[in-house]
Design a protein around this motif. Sequence first.
Motif, PDB file in Angstrom:
ATOM      1  N   TYR A  93       0.801  -1.216   0.000  1.00  0.00           N
ATOM      2  CA  TYR A  93       0.000   0.000   0.000  1.00  0.00           C
ATOM      3  C   TYR A  93       0.839   1.273   0.000  1.00  0.00           C
ATOM      4  CZ  TYR A  93      -4.327  -2.527   0.095  1.00  0.00           C
ATOM      5  OH  TYR A  93      -5.386  -3.329  -0.272  1.00  0.00           O
ATOM      6  N   THR A  94       2.035   1.156  -0.546  1.00  0.00           N
ATOM      7  CA  THR A  94       2.773   2.361  -0.951  1.00  0.00           C
ATOM      8  C   THR A  94       2.209   2.882  -2.277  1.00  0.00           C
ATOM      9  OG1 THR A  94       4.441   0.989  -2.068  1.00  0.00           O
ATOM     10  CG2 THR A  94       4.927   1.691   0.196  1.00  0.00           C
ATOM     11  N   ALA A  95       1.351   2.073  -2.911  1.00  0.00           N
ATOM     12  CA  ALA A  95       0.793   2.427  -4.217  1.00  0.00           C
ATOM     13  C   ALA A  95       0.113   3.797  -4.238  1.00  0.00           C
ATOM     14  CB  ALA A  95      -0.179   1.339  -4.687  1.00  0.00           C
ATOM     15  N   PRO A  96      -0.756   4.128  -3.264  1.00  0.00           N
ATOM     16  CA  PRO A  96      -1.390   5.460  -3.307  1.00  0.00           C
ATOM     17  C   PRO A  96      -0.385   6.606  -3.256  1.00  0.00           C
ATOM     18  CG  PRO A  96      -2.585   4.014  -1.820  1.00  0.00           C
ATOM     19  CD  PRO A  96      -1.323   3.291  -2.191  1.00  0.00           C
ATOM     20  N   VAL A  97       0.725   6.409  -2.521  1.00  0.00           N
ATOM     21  CA  VAL A  97       1.755   7.449  -2.471  1.00  0.00           C
ATOM     22  C   VAL A  97       2.392   7.617  -3.847  1.00  0.00           C
ATOM     23  CG1 VAL A  97       3.912   8.182  -1.379  1.00  0.00           C
ATOM     24  CG2 VAL A  97       2.215   6.897  -0.053  1.00  0.00           C
ATOM     25  N   ILE A  98       2.671   6.490  -4.504  1.00  0.00           N
ATOM     26  CA  ILE A  98       3.276   6.524  -5.836  1.00  0.00           C
ATOM     27  C   ILE A  98       2.312   7.155  -6.841  1.00  0.00           C
ATOM     28  CG2 ILE A  98       4.219   5.118  -7.716  1.00  0.00           C
ATOM     29  CD1 ILE A  98       5.009   3.048  -5.566  1.00  0.00           C
ATOM     30  N   VAL A  99       1.038   6.773  -6.751  1.00  0.00           N
ATOM     31  CA  VAL A  99       0.024   7.326  -7.666  1.00  0.00           C
ATOM     32  C   VAL A  99      -0.092   8.835  -7.494  1.00  0.00           C
ATOM     33  CG1 VAL A  99      -2.457   7.409  -8.164  1.00  0.00           C
ATOM     34  CG2 VAL A  99      -1.319   5.207  -7.878  1.00  0.00           C
ATOM     35  N   ILE A 151      10.048  -7.912   1.592  1.00  0.00           N
ATOM     36  CA  ILE A 151       9.765  -6.472   1.652  1.00  0.00           C
ATOM     37  C   ILE A 151       9.969  -5.827   0.285  1.00  0.00           C
ATOM     38  CG2 ILE A 151      10.597  -4.272   2.599  1.00  0.00           C
ATOM     39  CD1 ILE A 151      11.136  -5.821   5.224  1.00  0.00           C
ATOM     40  N   LEU A 152      11.059  -6.188  -0.385  1.00  0.00           N
ATOM     41  CA  LEU A 152      11.311  -5.649  -1.727  1.00  0.00           C
ATOM     42  C   LEU A 152      10.229  -6.091  -2.702  1.00  0.00           C
ATOM     43  CD1 LEU A 152      15.193  -6.096  -1.980  1.00  0.00           C
ATOM     44  CD2 LEU A 152      13.914  -3.969  -1.604  1.00  0.00           C
ATOM     45  N   SER A 153       9.779  -7.347  -2.545  1.00  0.00           N
ATOM     46  CA  SER A 153       8.703  -7.841  -3.396  1.00  0.00           C
ATOM     47  C   SER A 153       7.414  -7.075  -3.131  1.00  0.00           C
ATOM     48  CB  SER A 153       8.474  -9.335  -3.149  1.00  0.00           C
ATOM     49  OG  SER A 153       7.450  -9.843  -3.987  1.00  0.00           O
ATOM     50  N   GLY A 154       7.158  -6.756  -1.853  1.00  0.00           N
ATOM     51  CA  GLY A 154       5.980  -5.967  -1.514  1.00  0.00           C
ATOM     52  C   GLY A 154       6.044  -4.569  -2.109  1.00  0.00           C
ATOM     53  N   LEU A 155       7.237  -3.960  -2.050  1.00  0.00           N
ATOM     54  CA  LEU A 155       7.412  -2.638  -2.665  1.00  0.00           C
ATOM     55  C   LEU A 155       7.199  -2.697  -4.169  1.00  0.00           C
ATOM     56  CD1 LEU A 155      10.542  -1.392  -0.677  1.00  0.00           C
ATOM     57  CD2 LEU A 155       8.215  -0.454  -0.545  1.00  0.00           C
ATOM     58  N   PHE A 156       7.696  -3.774  -4.793  1.00  0.00           N
ATOM     59  CA  PHE A 156       7.516  -3.940  -6.235  1.00  0.00           C
ATOM     60  C   PHE A 156       6.034  -4.109  -6.566  1.00  0.00           C
ATOM     61  CE2 PHE A 156       7.405  -6.549 -10.135  1.00  0.00           C
ATOM     62  CZ  PHE A 156       8.095  -5.699 -10.980  1.00  0.00           C
ATOM     63  N   SER A 157       5.309  -4.872  -5.718  1.00  0.00           N
ATOM     64  CA  SER A 157       3.869  -5.041  -5.946  1.00  0.00           C
ATOM     65  C   SER A 157       3.145  -3.710  -5.790  1.00  0.00           C
ATOM     66  CB  SER A 157       3.284  -6.078  -4.984  1.00  0.00           C
ATOM     67  OG  SER A 157       3.172  -5.566  -3.671  1.00  0.00           O
ATOM     68  N   GLY A 158       3.638  -2.861  -4.858  1.00  0.00           N
ATOM     69  CA  GLY A 158       3.052  -1.535  -4.692  1.00  0.00           C
ATOM     70  C   GLY A 158       3.241  -0.686  -5.933  1.00  0.00           C
ATOM     71  N   PHE A 159       4.432  -0.770  -6.528  1.00  0.00           N
ATOM     72  CA  PHE A 159       4.698  -0.024  -7.759  1.00  0.00           C
ATOM     73  C   PHE A 159       3.820  -0.551  -8.899  1.00  0.00           C
ATOM     74  CE2 PHE A 159       7.008   0.442 -11.789  1.00  0.00           C
ATOM     75  CZ  PHE A 159       7.141   1.829 -11.835  1.00  0.00           C
ATOM     76  N   ALA A 160       3.724  -1.899  -9.004  1.00  0.00           N
ATOM     77  CA  ALA A 160       2.890  -2.494 -10.048  1.00  0.00           C
ATOM     78  C   ALA A 160       1.421  -2.108  -9.857  1.00  0.00           C
ATOM     79  CB  ALA A 160       3.036  -4.016 -10.034  1.00  0.00           C
ATOM     80  N   TYR A 161       0.989  -2.057  -8.605  1.00  0.00           N
ATOM     81  CA  TYR A 161      -0.385  -1.655  -8.294  1.00  0.00           C
ATOM     82  C   TYR A 161      -0.628  -0.210  -8.730  1.00  0.00           C
ATOM     83  CZ  TYR A 161      -4.611  -1.079  -5.382  1.00  0.00           C
ATOM     84  OH  TYR A 161      -5.887  -0.840  -4.938  1.00  0.00           O
ATOM     85  N   ALA A 162       0.353   0.661  -8.482  1.00  0.00           N
ATOM     86  CA  ALA A 162       0.243   2.066  -8.888  1.00  0.00           C
ATOM     87  C   ALA A 162       0.149   2.182 -10.409  1.00  0.00           C
ATOM     88  CB  ALA A 162       1.436   2.861  -8.366  1.00  0.00           C
TER      89      ALA A 162
END
Length: 289
Positions: A93-99, A151-162
């Motif tokens: 859920y870093t995705a909203p920040v990236i978006v 954790i890195l995979s989670g960050l990558f999923s957040g970027f992909a989600y964004a």
Amino acid sequence: MYYILSAIVLWSSLGIAIRLSSMPVQILIFASNLISTVLIGLLFINKEFRATVPRGKAFFYLLIMGPISLINTFSFFYAYKTTSIANAVLTHYTAPVIVAFLAPVFLRERLTARVLVSVALATVGLWIMLGVSVPDFIRLVRAGDENTGGILSGLFSGFAYAVLIITFRVLAQNFHPLVMTFFQNSMIALLLLPFVRVTGTVAVSDFWIFAAMGIVHSTIAPVLYFKGLGLVTSNRAAILGYLEPVCAIMLGVVFLGEAVTFKTVIGGIMILFSGYLTIKDKQEVRRRK
């Protein structure tokens, strides 16, 4: 706005379906997407519905939805497997920040103070709700072990989600939600096909779970979400996405008897308030128009 909220509530029940099933995750994803593809595919009998399918370059854009969605899902599930659920959810859920920072560049959406406040409030609420210690989180990132990979995979999923949210926002303004859902799910099912192996017997209860996920999580929810994305900005859609873990926890309490801590309540309230600010901002924009 309410289309997206409805989709989020439906998606938040996914954890219950997965918990009740005895099948591997890739089987559940494949089966639910296949069922959705077949159901929506029946609509292609109608000539008018077939006419909504784009041709040429626009058709290619629909095809890329599936691979991006699959990358997002698998990297998120890998994070679940190799680090704590809290770390996986937090990084995803870093995705909203990236978006918030991608939308002004790619969609020319205005980055308002209320959007920034909503993102910050929801992010802090998520940290509190999950009970993640900042020093411990940093220590795990530096450790270089399996947790770091998760954790890195989670960050990558957040970027992909964004990226997905940005892509969906563009496509939702031009294509029918059912067409988008069909091509996303059919591509996911096709990509997963080589990795699907069913050994032994499948319980009757699993067939019901396949059907429920295929109809609810892979058809109704994405159609509602795509419909909503055609009406609201990607920033608002991303912020409302924070409500999914809150709804998932509430459903876990009701149907699985899971415990709720004081931190969960405080963090959840902060996330709900950020969602309220987002909805209120949308209503004020509509009134000004």
